[in-house]
Design an enzyme around this catalytic site. Structure first.
Site, PDB file in Angstrom:
ATOM      1  N   MET A 236     -21.546  -3.834 -23.153  1.00 42.47           N
ATOM      2  CA  MET A 236     -23.001  -3.623 -23.098  1.00 42.47           C
ATOM      3  C   MET A 236     -23.759  -4.789 -23.702  1.00 42.47           C
ATOM      4  O   MET A 236     -23.381  -5.321 -24.735  1.00 42.47           O
ATOM      5  CB  MET A 236     -23.362  -2.353 -23.874  1.00 42.47           C
ATOM      6  CG  MET A 236     -22.743  -1.128 -23.257  1.00 42.47           C
ATOM      7  SD  MET A 236     -23.321   0.381 -24.008  1.00 42.47           S
ATOM      8  CE  MET A 236     -22.324   1.539 -23.037  1.00 42.47           C
ATOM      9  N   GLU A 237     -24.843  -5.149 -23.023  1.00 40.13           N
ATOM     10  CA  GLU A 237     -25.750  -6.162 -23.551  1.00 40.13           C
ATOM     11  C   GLU A 237     -27.105  -5.493 -23.644  1.00 40.13           C
ATOM     12  O   GLU A 237     -27.689  -5.136 -22.628  1.00 40.13           O
ATOM     13  CB  GLU A 237     -25.767  -7.359 -22.593  1.00 40.13           C
ATOM     14  CG  GLU A 237     -26.193  -8.634 -23.276  1.00 40.13           C
ATOM     15  CD  GLU A 237     -27.633  -8.962 -23.020  1.00 40.13           C
ATOM     16  OE1 GLU A 237     -28.507  -8.229 -23.528  1.00 40.13           O
ATOM     17  OE2 GLU A 237     -27.903  -9.936 -22.316  1.00 40.13           O
TER      18      GLU A 237
END
Length: 460
Positions: A236-237
């Site tokens: 995840m970013e």
């Protein structure tokens, strides 16, 4: 975005009118897409890495040829000025080319010991299977390329979901990959509502989920995976509140030019935009004066006009959030330095147009210095020492990037090493280097993409 029962409606950021509708998949159609992906994986994983590399090289050629289509799709769906559209194509090619160039080396067997006829110990990197990638609207192609190229090169099949703000961008990406030779079922765009997206995240045949977007949604996805019956990984970013620190020995003109651009480019809608700036008291007044002069020169208006340097925010609700944060700051004593009514008449409540604004007298009791703004607003705070700057830079739940502006490399390293962040820059900001892992500390992310190690999340 309003959703009718089974369509995504895309609203123009410039005019607030309906641009087009995209039909979404039912749960049965999602199942069919996953089944096709599973079947395609059995074949795609057998394709030699060298062959996958040449397909991706072909993709780069074809993508470059579509640069005008790509630019127009960004301007119409999320409002970035057309003059910058080709820049995203350049970024996609830079990242794709780097990941292609290290694919064979990164994916080959790791031989620990080999004595022919006696012993061979080695590690093989196997693809995972069908992966579900969820990309973001702010850089619709750049947030896709980070993961889709390494995922496919490693031998996985991909289901790609774009944000409902920019669904056409997924179609263009998928079309181009197929034209380059990726089998039709190995790469599919899936346009789905939240319920079906959640179903996909929990689908027993999906082997990995990658998401670019907000912290709140990222945490929901993590929870959904946790509640599902199978153990899979996720990357995840999740955005940031990236700080800049300007030291007395920095080249002030250069720092101003880059920090202001890092704060306002794409209307501030970059995960690693500069969202707060700490300036040493000895150069504070000079820095602020020059930053304000530069900000006043932006041209806010119709993104289809070649002269426009600042387009609308992608969505009215994002614009309202930015206005609320500024209001909160001003109520708590912040001072806006740009007379927006005078210089930026297109900035009107009820529209997506938000003028650039520089705030001083800010502190960490204000949302604009603590919560992600994702808009063209820069709070600048005076500090009297490196220690104070480090404490304030670290006083955040986010940690994506940080930048340090100084003429001393030793000083930059000494400070940089104390910052809780994924990446720090000296005299640079708002950039992803594809050879370095793109990684967030704290709430800014989980796992990472890019770099030679970037293949590790797509293999076991």
């Amino acid at each position: 975005m309003t959703h009718s029962s089974n369509n995504i409606q895309v609203i123009s950021p410039s005019t607030q009118e309906l641009l087009f509708e995209v039909p979404t998949l039912t749960q049965d159609q999602v199942d069919q897409a996953v089944q096709k992906s599973v079947a395609a994986f059995a074949e795609w994983k057998k394709v030699p890495v060298s062959k996958r590399v040449s397909i991706m090289e072909k993709f780069c050629q074809l993508f470059e040829q579509k640069k005008d289509t790509v630019a127009a799709s960004i301007t119409s769906q999320m409002g970035r000025p057309i003059r910058y559209g080709h820049g995203e194509v350049k970024g996609v090619l830079e990242r794709a080319n780097y990941m292609i160039s290290v694919a064979e080396e990164s994916l080959k067997d790791d031989i620990i010991e080999h004595v022919p006829g006696v012993v061979k110990r080695y590690q093989r990197k196997e693809p995972l299977g069908p992966v579900f990638l969820i990309a973001a609207w702010n850089y619709p192609y750049l947030t896709t390329v980070n993961n889709i190229i390494p995922a496919l090169l490693a031998g996985n099949t991909v289901l790609l979901k774009q944000s409902p703000q920019t669904p056409r961008c997924a179609d263009i990406f998928v079309e181009t990959l197929r034209e380059a030779g990726v089998p039709t079922d190995a790469i599919q765009a899936v346009h789905v509502q939240d319920k079906e997206a959640n179903y996909l995240v929990q689908h027993p045949s999906i082997q990995f989920v990658n998401f670019t977007g907000s912290v709140a949604v990222g945490k929901k996805i993590r929870q959904a995976i946790g509640e599902s019956q199978h153990l899979i990984g996720s990357g995840m970013e999740l955005g940031g509140k990236d700080p800049a620190y300007v030291l007395p020995d920095s080249d002030i003109d250069y720092a101003v030019e880059n920090i202001v651009d890092g704060a306002f480019f794409n209307s501030g809608q970059c995960c690693c935009s500069i969202e707060r700036c700490y300036v040493h008291e000895s150069v504070f007044n000079e820095f602020v004066e020059k930053a304000v002069a530069l900000a006043k020169g932006y041209v806010l208006g119709d993104p289809n006009n070649q002269d426009t340097t600042l387009g609308p925010m992608a969505n009215i609700k994002f614009a309202n959030n930015v206005r609320d944060q500024v209001k909160d700051a001003v109520e708590k004593g912040a001072k806006p330095l740009i007379d927006t009514e005078q210089i930026f008449p297109s900035d009107k409540a009820g529209t997506g147009y938000v003028a650039p604004q520089i705030l001083v007298n800010v502190n960490h009791d204000m949302l604009v210095m603590t919560e992600e703004t994702f808009g063209p607003i820069l709070g600048i705070m005076k500090v009297s020492s490196d220690e104070e700057a480090v404490r304030l830079m670290n006083d955040s739940k986010y940690g994506l990037t940080a930048s340090i502006w100084t003429s001393s490399e030793e000083k930059a390293i000494e400070i940089g090493d104390q910052i809780e962040t994924g990446t720090w820059f000296m005299n640079r900001c708002d950039y992803i280097d594809p050879a370095l892992a793109w990684v967030g500390a704290k709430d800014s992310g989980l796992g990472f993409s890019m770099s030679k190690q970037g293949y590790s999340q797509f293999t076991r």
